[in-house]
Design a protein around this motif. Sequence first.
Motif, PDB file in Angstrom:
ATOM      1  N   GLU A 141       0.846  -1.189   0.000  1.00 47.87           N
ATOM      2  CA  GLU A 141       0.000   0.000   0.000  1.00 47.87           C
ATOM      3  C   GLU A 141       0.879   1.235   0.000  1.00 47.87           C
ATOM      4  N   GLY A 142       0.620   2.107  -0.972  1.00 55.02           N
ATOM      5  CA  GLY A 142       1.373   3.344  -1.073  1.00 55.02           C
ATOM      6  C   GLY A 142       0.446   4.526  -1.130  1.00 55.02           C
ATOM      7  N   ASN A 143       0.934   5.659  -0.663  1.00 57.82           N
ATOM      8  CA  ASN A 143       0.164   6.882  -0.815  1.00 57.82           C
ATOM      9  C   ASN A 143       1.081   8.036  -1.137  1.00 57.82           C
TER      10      ASN A 143
ATOM     11  N   PRO B 209       6.031  10.338  -2.225  1.00 59.87           N
ATOM     12  CA  PRO B 209       5.277   9.092  -2.065  1.00 59.87           C
ATOM     13  C   PRO B 209       5.925   8.180  -1.031  1.00 59.87           C
ATOM     14  N   ARG B 210       5.107   7.360  -0.409  1.00 60.24           N
ATOM     15  CA  ARG B 210       5.581   6.431   0.616  1.00 60.24           C
ATOM     16  C   ARG B 210       4.781   5.141   0.526  1.00 60.24           C
ATOM     17  N   ALA B 211       5.330   4.048   1.034  1.00 62.55           N
ATOM     18  CA  ALA B 211       4.647   2.759   0.935  1.00 62.55           C
ATOM     19  C   ALA B 211       5.080   1.829   2.059  1.00 62.55           C
ATOM     20  N   ILE B 212       4.216   0.827   2.310  1.00 59.33           N
ATOM     21  CA  ILE B 212       4.472  -0.223   3.294  1.00 59.33           C
ATOM     22  C   ILE B 212       4.112  -1.558   2.640  1.00 59.33           C
ATOM     23  N   ALA B 213       4.961  -2.565   2.809  1.00 62.80           N
ATOM     24  CA  ALA B 213       4.691  -3.912   2.291  1.00 62.80           C
ATOM     25  C   ALA B 213       4.400  -4.838   3.468  1.00 62.80           C
TER      26      ALA B 213
ATOM     27  N   ASP C 209      11.218  -2.035  -2.123  1.00 65.12           N
ATOM     28  CA  ASP C 209      12.223  -1.235  -2.827  1.00 65.12           C
ATOM     29  C   ASP C 209      11.497  -0.132  -3.588  1.00 65.12           C
ATOM     30  N   SER C 210      12.186   0.965  -3.834  1.00 66.90           N
ATOM     31  CA  SER C 210      11.611   2.003  -4.694  1.00 66.90           C
ATOM     32  C   SER C 210      12.616   2.371  -5.772  1.00 66.90           C
ATOM     33  N   ASN C 211      12.089   2.590  -6.962  1.00 63.08           N
ATOM     34  CA  ASN C 211      12.886   3.093  -8.075  1.00 63.08           C
ATOM     35  C   ASN C 211      12.551   4.574  -8.152  1.00 63.08           C
ATOM     36  N   ASN C 212      13.476   5.404  -7.748  1.00 60.39           N
ATOM     37  CA  ASN C 212      13.265   6.847  -7.642  1.00 60.39           C
ATOM     38  C   ASN C 212      13.437   7.529  -8.994  1.00 60.39           C
ATOM     39  N   ASN C 213      12.433   7.369  -9.852  1.00 62.18           N
ATOM     40  CA  ASN C 213      12.404   7.989 -11.177  1.00 62.18           C
ATOM     41  C   ASN C 213      13.641   7.641 -12.000  1.00 62.18           C
ATOM     42  N   GLY C 214      14.173   6.442 -11.805  1.00 56.00           N
ATOM     43  CA  GLY C 214      15.327   5.988 -12.574  1.00 56.00           C
ATOM     44  C   GLY C 214      16.654   6.578 -12.136  1.00 56.00           C
ATOM     45  N   THR C 215      16.659   7.422 -11.102  1.00 61.16           N
ATOM     46  CA  THR C 215      17.904   8.071 -10.675  1.00 61.16           C
ATOM     47  C   THR C 215      18.609   7.316  -9.552  1.00 61.16           C
ATOM     48  N   SER C 216      17.834   6.577  -8.742  1.00 60.57           N
ATOM     49  CA  SER C 216      18.421   5.831  -7.631  1.00 60.57           C
ATOM     50  C   SER C 216      17.387   4.825  -7.134  1.00 60.57           C
ATOM     51  N   THR C 217      17.812   3.976  -6.218  1.00 59.22           N
ATOM     52  CA  THR C 217      16.880   3.041  -5.583  1.00 59.22           C
ATOM     53  C   THR C 217      17.016   3.162  -4.070  1.00 59.22           C
TER      54      THR C 217
ATOM     55  N   ALA D 279       9.973   7.627  -0.787  1.00 56.40           N
ATOM     56  CA  ALA D 279      10.761   7.780  -2.012  1.00 56.40           C
ATOM     57  C   ALA D 279      11.578   9.069  -1.962  1.00 56.40           C
ATOM     58  N   LEU D 280      12.638   9.102  -2.745  1.00 51.20           N
ATOM     59  CA  LEU D 280      13.487  10.291  -2.814  1.00 51.20           C
ATOM     60  C   LEU D 280      13.021  11.275  -3.881  1.00 51.20           C
ATOM     61  N   THR D 281      12.110  10.828  -4.757  1.00 52.49           N
ATOM     62  CA  THR D 281      11.610  11.674  -5.849  1.00 52.49           C
ATOM     63  C   THR D 281      10.083  11.651  -5.869  1.00 52.49           C
ATOM     64  N   GLU D 282       9.485  12.633  -6.532  1.00 58.96           N
ATOM     65  CA  GLU D 282       8.026  12.710  -6.639  1.00 58.96           C
ATOM     66  C   GLU D 282       7.461  11.572  -7.485  1.00 58.96           C
ATOM     67  N   LYS D 283       8.204  11.165  -8.512  1.00 61.77           N
ATOM     68  CA  LYS D 283       7.775  10.070  -9.388  1.00 61.77           C
ATOM     69  C   LYS D 283       8.573   8.836  -9.005  1.00 61.77           C
TER      70      LYS D 283
END
Length: 150
Positions: free
Chosen positions: A61-63, A70-74, A91-99, A120-124
Motif C-alpha cells: 500500500e502506497g500513498n 510518495p511512501r509505501a508499506i509492504a 524497494d523504490s525506483n526513484n524515477n530511474g535516478t536511484s533506488t 521515495a526520494l523523488t516525486e515520481k
Amino acid sequence: MSIIASSILSFSLLTSPVASEDLSEPVKDSVEGPEITLSDDSFLTAEGLSVRASSGKGHLEGNNPLGLKPRAIASTIVNSGTAVTVKAKIDSNNNGTSTSTSGWHTLSNTNKVSTPKLVALTEKTTFFGYHQIKKYKSSDWETAQTQVSF
C-alpha cells in the motif's frame, strides 16, 4: 514613561480589529487536492503450486500525500495459522535516478510481517513489494511480488 507606553501598546493590541480563529476546528492547508492511495495484492505461490493452495498473500500500500514524497508499506500475511518464517521487503525506483530499500523484515512463527514506511526520494517513483512465506520447515518458499507507481 516606558510603563505608560507599554500600557498604551497593550491596550491598542487588545482593541485592534483582528479576525479571530475558531481553534476547535482543525487548521486546513491552503492547498487543495486529494491524497492518492494505491494498493496491490498478490497470492504467494511456490513453483508448481496453484493459487488456491497459497499459504498467504502479499500486500503493498502506497500513498502520495499532497506536497510530500510518495511512501509505501509492504506486508506479507499468512492465510490461516502461523508460518515458520514470513518475510517482507520494499524497494523504490526513484524515477530511474536511484533506488531505496527497506531491507528484508523477517519474523518466525507468526502470521504477518510488515516493513516500516519507505519514503521515495523523488516525486515520481515505483514501489516493489517482495513477499515470502515458508509455511513449514519442510515446505518450499512461496513468493510473490507487488507494485504501485506514482
